[in-house]
Design a protein around this motif. Structure first.
Motif, PDB file in Angstrom:
ATOM      1  N   VAL A  72      17.292  -1.945 -17.432  1.00 31.10           N
ATOM      2  CA  VAL A  72      16.930  -3.227 -16.810  1.00 31.10           C
ATOM      3  C   VAL A  72      17.141  -3.216 -15.303  1.00 31.10           C
ATOM      4  O   VAL A  72      16.578  -4.036 -14.581  1.00 31.10           O
ATOM      5  CB  VAL A  72      17.752  -4.376 -17.438  1.00 31.10           C
ATOM      6  N   TRP A  73      17.941  -2.271 -14.834  1.00 36.53           N
ATOM      7  CA  TRP A  73      18.263  -2.239 -13.402  1.00 36.53           C
ATOM      8  C   TRP A  73      17.377  -1.284 -12.610  1.00 36.53           C
ATOM      9  O   TRP A  73      17.468  -1.236 -11.385  1.00 36.53           O
ATOM     10  CB  TRP A  73      19.726  -1.819 -13.216  1.00 36.53           C
ATOM     11  N   SER A  74      16.522  -0.503 -13.278  1.00 33.47           N
ATOM     12  CA  SER A  74      15.804   0.570 -12.575  1.00 33.47           C
ATOM     13  C   SER A  74      14.830   0.027 -11.535  1.00 33.47           C
ATOM     14  O   SER A  74      14.783   0.524 -10.402  1.00 33.47           O
ATOM     15  CB  SER A  74      15.068   1.462 -13.583  1.00 33.47           C
ATOM     16  N   ASP A  75      14.059  -1.002 -11.900  1.00 30.32           N
ATOM     17  CA  ASP A  75      13.098  -1.552 -10.936  1.00 30.32           C
ATOM     18  C   ASP A  75      13.807  -2.187  -9.747  1.00 30.32           C
ATOM     19  O   ASP A  75      13.343  -2.090  -8.610  1.00 30.32           O
ATOM     20  CB  ASP A  75      12.199  -2.585 -11.625  1.00 30.32           C
ATOM     21  N   GLU A  76      14.925  -2.841 -10.008  1.00 32.99           N
ATOM     22  CA  GLU A  76      15.661  -3.490  -8.929  1.00 32.99           C
ATOM     23  C   GLU A  76      16.236  -2.460  -7.958  1.00 32.99           C
ATOM     24  O   GLU A  76      16.139  -2.610  -6.732  1.00 32.99           O
ATOM     25  CB  GLU A  76      16.783  -4.347  -9.506  1.00 32.99           C
ATOM     26  N   LEU A  77      16.836  -1.407  -8.497  1.00 33.00           N
ATOM     27  CA  LEU A  77      17.370  -0.345  -7.645  1.00 33.00           C
ATOM     28  C   LEU A  77      16.245   0.338  -6.873  1.00 33.00           C
ATOM     29  O   LEU A  77      16.383   0.630  -5.672  1.00 33.00           O
ATOM     30  CB  LEU A  77      18.127   0.679  -8.492  1.00 33.00           C
ATOM     31  N   ALA A  78      15.118   0.590  -7.551  1.00 28.99           N
ATOM     32  CA  ALA A  78      13.970   1.217  -6.886  1.00 28.99           C
ATOM     33  C   ALA A  78      13.464   0.339  -5.737  1.00 28.99           C
ATOM     34  O   ALA A  78      13.084   0.846  -4.678  1.00 28.99           O
ATOM     35  CB  ALA A  78      12.855   1.475  -7.896  1.00 28.99           C
ATOM     36  N   SER A  79      13.458  -0.987  -5.949  1.00 27.95           N
ATOM     37  CA  SER A  79      13.001  -1.909  -4.913  1.00 27.95           C
ATOM     38  C   SER A  79      13.919  -1.878  -3.694  1.00 27.95           C
ATOM     39  O   SER A  79      13.456  -1.892  -2.541  1.00 27.95           O
ATOM     40  CB  SER A  79      12.916  -3.326  -5.487  1.00 27.95           C
ATOM     41  N   ILE A  80      15.233  -1.849  -3.937  1.00 26.50           N
ATOM     42  CA  ILE A  80      16.195  -1.786  -2.825  1.00 26.50           C
ATOM     43  C   ILE A  80      16.013  -0.492  -2.044  1.00 26.50           C
ATOM     44  O   ILE A  80      15.912  -0.485  -0.812  1.00 26.50           O
ATOM     45  CB  ILE A  80      17.633  -1.881  -3.370  1.00 26.50           C
ATOM     46  N   LEU A  81      15.937   0.621  -2.756  1.00 26.25           N
ATOM     47  CA  LEU A  81      15.773   1.917  -2.095  1.00 26.25           C
ATOM     48  C   LEU A  81      14.439   2.011  -1.365  1.00 26.25           C
ATOM     49  O   LEU A  81      14.332   2.652  -0.307  1.00 26.25           O
ATOM     50  CB  LEU A  81      15.889   3.040  -3.124  1.00 26.25           C
ATOM     51  N   PHE A  82      13.407   1.359  -1.928  1.00 26.92           N
ATOM     52  CA  PHE A  82      12.079   1.442  -1.327  1.00 26.92           C
ATOM     53  C   PHE A  82      12.049   0.798   0.055  1.00 26.92           C
ATOM     54  O   PHE A  82      11.419   1.314   0.983  1.00 26.92           O
ATOM     55  CB  PHE A  82      11.044   0.786  -2.240  1.00 26.92           C
ATOM     56  N   LEU A  83      12.723  -0.348   0.207  1.00 28.02           N
ATOM     57  CA  LEU A  83      12.743  -0.979   1.536  1.00 28.02           C
ATOM     58  C   LEU A  83      13.462  -0.084   2.540  1.00 28.02           C
ATOM     59  O   LEU A  83      13.027   0.047   3.686  1.00 28.02           O
ATOM     60  CB  LEU A  83      13.418  -2.352   1.456  1.00 28.02           C
ATOM     61  N   TRP A  84      14.547   0.548   2.108  1.00 30.59           N
ATOM     62  CA  TRP A  84      15.233   1.495   2.996  1.00 30.59           C
ATOM     63  C   TRP A  84      14.343   2.693   3.325  1.00 30.59           C
ATOM     64  O   TRP A  84      14.293   3.136   4.478  1.00 30.59           O
ATOM     65  CB  TRP A  84      16.542   1.965   2.341  1.00 30.59           C
ATOM     66  N   LEU A  85      13.637   3.204   2.323  1.00 24.13           N
ATOM     67  CA  LEU A  85      12.721   4.313   2.567  1.00 24.13           C
ATOM     68  C   LEU A  85      11.634   3.917   3.561  1.00 24.13           C
ATOM     69  O   LEU A  85      11.309   4.678   4.485  1.00 24.13           O
ATOM     70  CB  LEU A  85      12.084   4.761   1.246  1.00 24.13           C
ATOM     71  N   SER A  86      11.078   2.723   3.392  1.00 24.92           N
ATOM     72  CA  SER A  86      10.004   2.276   4.279  1.00 24.92           C
ATOM     73  C   SER A  86      10.479   2.149   5.717  1.00 24.92           C
ATOM     74  O   SER A  86       9.801   2.582   6.654  1.00 24.92           O
ATOM     75  CB  SER A  86       9.452   0.931   3.788  1.00 24.92           C
ATOM     76  N   MET A  87      11.661   1.559   5.905  1.00 26.75           N
ATOM     77  CA  MET A  87      12.165   1.372   7.271  1.00 26.75           C
ATOM     78  C   MET A  87      12.587   2.698   7.900  1.00 26.75           C
ATOM     79  O   MET A  87      12.266   2.966   9.065  1.00 26.75           O
ATOM     80  CB  MET A  87      13.335   0.383   7.255  1.00 26.75           C
ATOM     81  N   LEU A  88      13.295   3.533   7.155  1.00 28.96           N
ATOM     82  CA  LEU A  88      13.677   4.838   7.710  1.00 28.96           C
ATOM     83  C   LEU A  88      12.448   5.714   7.936  1.00 28.96           C
ATOM     84  O   LEU A  88      12.374   6.468   8.928  1.00 28.96           O
ATOM     85  CB  LEU A  88      14.664   5.538   6.777  1.00 28.96           C
ATOM     86  N   GLY A  89      11.465   5.620   7.036  1.00 29.20           N
ATOM     87  CA  GLY A  89      10.222   6.364   7.235  1.00 29.20           C
ATOM     88  C   GLY A  89       9.484   5.894   8.476  1.00 29.20           C
ATOM     89  O   GLY A  89       8.899   6.700   9.212  1.00 29.20           O
ATOM     90  N   ALA A  90       9.525   4.583   8.738  1.00 25.18           N
ATOM     91  CA  ALA A  90       8.895   4.053   9.957  1.00 25.18           C
ATOM     92  C   ALA A  90       9.599   4.579  11.200  1.00 25.18           C
ATOM     93  O   ALA A  90       8.961   4.840  12.225  1.00 25.18           O
ATOM     94  CB  ALA A  90       8.914   2.525   9.937  1.00 25.18           C
ATOM     95  N   VAL A  91      10.934   4.748  11.114  1.00 24.81           N
ATOM     96  CA  VAL A  91      11.690   5.337  12.233  1.00 24.81           C
ATOM     97  C   VAL A  91      11.242   6.773  12.475  1.00 24.81           C
ATOM     98  O   VAL A  91      10.976   7.185  13.611  1.00 24.81           O
ATOM     99  CB  VAL A  91      13.207   5.294  11.937  1.00 24.81           C
ATOM    100  N   VAL A  92      11.148   7.544  11.399  1.00 22.61           N
ATOM    101  CA  VAL A  92      10.715   8.950  11.512  1.00 22.61           C
ATOM    102  C   VAL A  92       9.307   9.028  12.096  1.00 22.61           C
ATOM    103  O   VAL A  92       9.029   9.837  12.998  1.00 22.61           O
ATOM    104  CB  VAL A  92      10.769   9.640  10.129  1.00 22.61           C
TER     105      VAL A  92
END
Length: 626
Positions: A64-84
């Motif tokens: 039940v927590w997989s989508d929520e964790l994926a969503s949290i990590l995805f925003l971090w990935l998007s912002m760090l990817g934008a930095v890169v």
């Protein structure tokens, strides 16, 4: 006097070189760490989502927590990817005008492309901190942690982008150009601030000033498109409305947080795996054995290979990079003109935009609410129609090709190549079947493709270069950041347009177009060809999709049919010169000068337009198999 430096001058020069070297090492180490963190998040996302599929489908015990964790990590990935992406200069932007400018003007424009984003980041950073602070009171439903752990990605990412801009400025070749660009940026921002009281009474004229004038000025000056959208939206909201800037950050977050967009980095990574494991090469070898002895046969192979590979990678650049290096040498050896090769490659980029799992299809589904499964199903036949139209041009151009020196492959050889290629050819069908049969969602299915490709590379093709995984993951993070950040900025801009009443006025104007549904489709085709050439595909879709899809539905146009029409129109604009950046991407991958393809591409563009008219006129092609 001798021509050598004095001891003091020599010491100063040595100190400057040492400082530059020290800064370079610090810059590489710091941002290298960010790249590695972003790459690690990509791997964790794959693991989390694949674990969710296995737990639900195999063990019937959903996480039940997989989508929520994926969503949290995805925003971090998007912002760090934008930095890169910002540090590498890989954010989407229009560079056509830069090529026409002289060296000094070009240096100033390049500096502006750093300083304008820096100006926006400085303005929005404080509201972003306030937004993250407000989110600390919200508790996530599954993990039961404060939402600040997710929202903090925005101010952290924006802060790191500031550092990335400063690092790029420090590496700038011309100090004078930086000073001029700084003066221009500061002068324009101060001028707009002082004009605030004058702008407020202008009403919807401000839409033209900010969303046409400011965006066009920034885009044509070479400023990354995401920051052009963001700065125009910030200026409009701050100077002409009473909207708190906290709201704009919220819309940015909303645009970047659609879970369906998590498919973007995973399909980008899958595309890189397909090329690295040799699966793309196996498919192309099989197609070449079938058609290589036919006049224009390798051109047909190129069209067919793009159709198949697009169904796997979802990324046009990855598609082209997988195919061009394999086919082009043999095509050149047969006498094909370089210009015709790059023209056809660019045209197939537009033709295959609707092949699932296209990133554009996923984006359209996420911002308009149209079923991703329906879009995946509806995209196959229209792409085939446009491919047949391209084949007619190939037949006409190569009908007199001399093939006296070409050996026809024996059926035994074709059979062997078919067996080798079968695992690669099956992958698009595995992906589509997993979505349609409910094994995985459109987001999760990419992980099935990744595991499939890894196993095929290790066990079947015996080709898996572990040393390439890290660069592939970093490239995935960078491209993801560039794409998702522009989606977030375009979402904020679309919200600003909606709040201004523009969408209501647009709906009224579109409703008054003569010709009903077909009149609406005709206007949409022209509009999206222009938008695709200026804004690229995803920004145009995100900005105008939520506004136009409800109007299309009201006009009697099926949503999936309308999606196919606008995607192809946008693709033609994206891959047609002189403004379409997709065309220049094809030239870069092919290592062929853009001028070479100009006289060859218009026949293919005409064929694409004929195919687009057929798709628009016959809805069954898009919705007949839904």
């Amino acid at each position: 006097m001798s021509g050598s430096l004095s001891p003091t001058a020599a010491e100063n020069a040595a100190a400057a070189r040492s400082a530059a070297s020290g800064f370079g090492r610090l810059d590489a180490a710091f941002f290298g760490l960010i790249e590695h963190v972003a790459a690690a998040i990509v791997l964790v996302e794959v693991g989390v989502l694949f674990a969710g599929v296995v737990a639900r489908y195999v063990f019937h015990a959903p996480l039940v927590w997989s989508d929520e964790l994926a969503s949290i990590l995805f925003l971090w990935l998007s912002m760090l990817g934008a930095v890169v992406a910002l540090r590498r200069g890989e954010h989407m932007r229009m560079t056509g005008c830069l090529g026409l400018a002289g060296p000094q003007t070009r240096a100033v424009l390049e500096a502006l492309a750093i300083l304008v984003p820096l100006g926006f980041l400085g303005l929005v950073l404080h509201p972003a901190l306030d937004y993250a602070s407000e989110e600390r009171f919200i508790v996530t439903p599954a993990l039961e942690i404060s939402n600040v752990w997710r929202a903090a990605a925005i101010p952290v990412g924006l802060s790191l982008m500031v550092l990335a801009c400063l690092a790029r400025l420090a590496r700038a070749a011309s100090f004078k150009a930086v000073v001029i660009a700084l003066g221009l940026t500061a002068g324009l921002m101060v001028a707009f601030y002082l004009l605030g009281p004058v702008l407020k009474p202008l009403g919807q004229i401000n839409l033209i000033i900010f969303f046409v004038g400011v965006v066009a000025l920034c885009v044509f000056a070479g400023v990354p498109i995401a920051f052009a959208f963001a700065l125009a939206t910030f200026g409009y909201l701050a100077l002409t409305t009473r909207t708190p800037m906290l709201v704009m950050v919220g819309r940015l977050d909303e645009g970047m947080s659609h879970l369906i967009l998590l498919a973007v980095p995973l399909f980008i990574f899958l595309g890189a795996l397909i090329e690295m494991t040799g699966m793309a090469k196996a498919m192309i070898a099989f197609l070449a054995s079938l058609l290589g002895h036919v006049r224009g046969g390798l051109s047909y192979v190129l069209i067919g290979a793009m159709y198949l590979v697009s169904g796997i990678s979802g990324s046009k650049i990855a598609d082209m990079a997988a195919i061009a290096p394999i086919l082009f040498p043999e095509m050149k050896a047969r006498g094909a003109k370089e210009g015709d090769l790059v023209a056809l490659l660019s045209a197939t980029g537009a033709q295959t935009e609707t092949i699932p799992p296209s990133i554009v299809l996923i984006t359209i589904g996420s911002v308009t609410g149209v079923s991703i499964a329906a879009l995946f199903t509806g995209g196959m036949v229209p792409a085939l129609v446009l491919g047949l139209c391209l084949c007619t041009v190939v037949w006409r151009r190569y009908r007199n090709e001399d093939l006296s020196h070409i050996r026809k492959s024996a059926w035994r050889e074709i059979g062997k190549l078919a067996i080798v290629a079968l695992p690669a050819i099956a992958l698009p069908f595995v992906i589509r079947a997993a979505v349609v049969e409910g094994v995985a969602t459109a987001t999760e299915v990419s992980t099935i493709g990744i595991v499939y490709a890894v196993l095929a590379g290790l066990l079947i093709y015996r080709r898996f270069d572990w040393r390439r995984i890290r660069p592939m993951l970093i490239e995935t993070a960078s491209l993801t950041g560039a794409i998702i950040f522009i989606v977030g900025c375009a979402t904020a801009m679309a919200w600003g347009l909606t709040q201004s009443g523009f969408s209501r006025n647009l709906a009224q104007a579109m409703a008054g177009i003569p010709g009903g549904a077909y009149g609406f489709l005709a206007v949409s085709i022209v509009a999206f060809i222009i938008l695709g050439s200026v804004l690229e595909g995803i920004p145009a879709i995100v900005l105008f999709g939520p506004l136009l899809f409800p109007i299309a539905k009201a006009a009697g146009v099926h949503e999936v049919h309308y999606a196919m029409v606008v995607i192809f129109a946008m693709g033609i604009g994206l891959f047609a010169p002189p403004f379409g950046v997709g065309y220049y991407g094809a030239c870069a991958i092919s290592k062929i000068q853009p001028d070479e393809g100009l006289k060859h591409i218009w026949g293919y563009v005409a064929a694409l337009l004929v195919g687009l008219v057929l798709v628009a006129a016959i809805p069954w092609l898009s919705i007949g198999f839904l």
